[in-house]
Design a protein around this motif. Structure first.
Motif, PDB file in Angstrom:
ATOM      1  N   LEU A   1      24.301  13.425 -10.951  1.00 48.75           N
ATOM      2  CA  LEU A   1      24.052  14.764 -11.453  1.00 48.75           C
ATOM      3  C   LEU A   1      25.073  15.745 -10.887  1.00 48.75           C
ATOM      4  O   LEU A   1      25.448  15.664  -9.720  1.00 48.75           O
ATOM      5  CB  LEU A   1      22.648  15.241 -11.052  1.00 48.75           C
TER       6      LEU A   1
ATOM      7  N   ILE B   1      17.100  14.418 -18.370  1.00 45.69           N
ATOM      8  CA  ILE B   1      17.744  15.161 -17.290  1.00 45.69           C
ATOM      9  C   ILE B   1      19.218  15.384 -17.620  1.00 45.69           C
ATOM     10  O   ILE B   1      19.943  14.444 -17.951  1.00 45.69           O
ATOM     11  CB  ILE B   1      17.593  14.415 -15.947  1.00 45.69           C
TER      12      ILE B   1
ATOM     13  N   VAL C   1      16.252  19.968 -10.763  1.00 45.39           N
ATOM     14  CA  VAL C   1      17.053  19.480 -11.877  1.00 45.39           C
ATOM     15  C   VAL C   1      16.677  20.216 -13.150  1.00 45.39           C
ATOM     16  O   VAL C   1      15.600  20.786 -13.272  1.00 45.39           O
ATOM     17  CB  VAL C   1      16.880  17.949 -12.076  1.00 45.39           C
TER      18      VAL C   1
ATOM     19  N   LEU D   1      21.913  19.401 -12.294  1.00 48.19           N
ATOM     20  CA  LEU D   1      21.301  20.105 -11.170  1.00 48.19           C
ATOM     21  C   LEU D   1      21.232  21.603 -11.435  1.00 48.19           C
ATOM     22  O   LEU D   1      22.133  22.180 -12.042  1.00 48.19           O
ATOM     23  CB  LEU D   1      22.138  19.899  -9.899  1.00 48.19           C
TER      24      LEU D   1
END
Length: 179
Positions: free
Chosen positions: A176, A112, A148, A115
Motif C-alpha cells: 500500500l 483496498i 486504509v 493508505l
C-alpha cells in the motif's frame, strides 16, 4: 474471534471526526450513503482543488482500533470515529494488506486502494498526535498508521460486530502507498 467491525461512522459534512451510527450503507462505486466523501470523483477538499475530476479511490476509510490502544500508551485518548473513519475494525492488520485486497464487511465488499495520508488536522484535533501516527523508519520509509482507504465493490449494510473476511489479490502483490 477473527476480524470484526467495532463501530461505523458517517458525516454529511467535512468534519474531522464522524459520529458513530447504528449502520452505514455502502453504495457500489460511490461510498457511504449520506457521507460527505460519497461519489465517483474525489471529495476530499484538497484533492478537489488539485483535480476535481480524479476518480474517488477514498470512498471508505477503515481504521484499526489497535491504533487507539497504542496511542493511549503515549497519552492520547482516541475513540472510534475520532479520526474520521467510516469503519473501525479489530483483529485485522489493515496496514499489511496489499493493494487490491477485497474485504467482505457485513453485506458489502470493499477493495483496498491505499493508505490514508495523515495531515496537520490531526495535530489540530490533539496537539502532538501527528508524530505518533506518521513517522520515518531508519531506512527513510514514511510509515503511515491512520488506516486504509478503499472503494465499494458491492453494496450492502455494515454494522458493529459484523465479521470481516479477507481475500488477497493474485500475485504479484503490491504494498500500500498513500492515496
Amino acid at each position: 474471534m477473527g476480524a470484526t467491525v467495532v463501530a461505523v461512522h458517517r458525516s454529511s459534512t467535512h468534519s474531522f471526526s464522524k459520529p458513530t451510527v447504528a449502520e452505514i450503507e455502502l453504495l457500489e462505486g460511490l461510498g457511504v450513503r449520506g457521507d460527505a466523501h460519497c461519489g465517483t470523483t474525489v471529495k476530499h477538499r484538497s484533492r478537489v482543488r488539485a483535480d476535481p475530476d480524479q476518480p474517488n479511490l477514498r470512498q471508505v476509510h477503515l481504521l484499526h482500533a489497535e491504533l487507539f490502544d497504542h496511542l493511549a500508551t503515549v497519552g492520547h485518548q482516541i475513540s472510534p470515529g475520532d479520526f474520521g473513519e467510516n469503519i473501525t475494525t479489530r483483529g485485522i492488520a489493515l496496514l499489511d494488506l496489499p493493494v487490491g485486497t477485497r474485504l467482505t464487511v457485513g453485506e458489502a465488499v470493499i477493495t483496498i486502494t491505499g493508505l490514508r495520508n495523515p495531515c496537520q488536522q490531526i495535530n489540530d484535533f490533539q496537539p502532538g498526535l501527528l508524530k505518533h501516527v506518521v513517522r520515518t523508519d531508519d531506512d527513510g520509509t514514511v510509515v503511515r498508521l491512520t488506516g486504509v482507504m478503499g472503494i465499494v465493490s458491492r453494496s450492502g449494510l455494515v454494522r458493529a460486530d459484523d465479521r470481516i473476511t479477507v481475500v488477497l489479490p493474485p500475485e504479484p502483490r503490491h504494498r500500500l502507498t498513500r492515496v
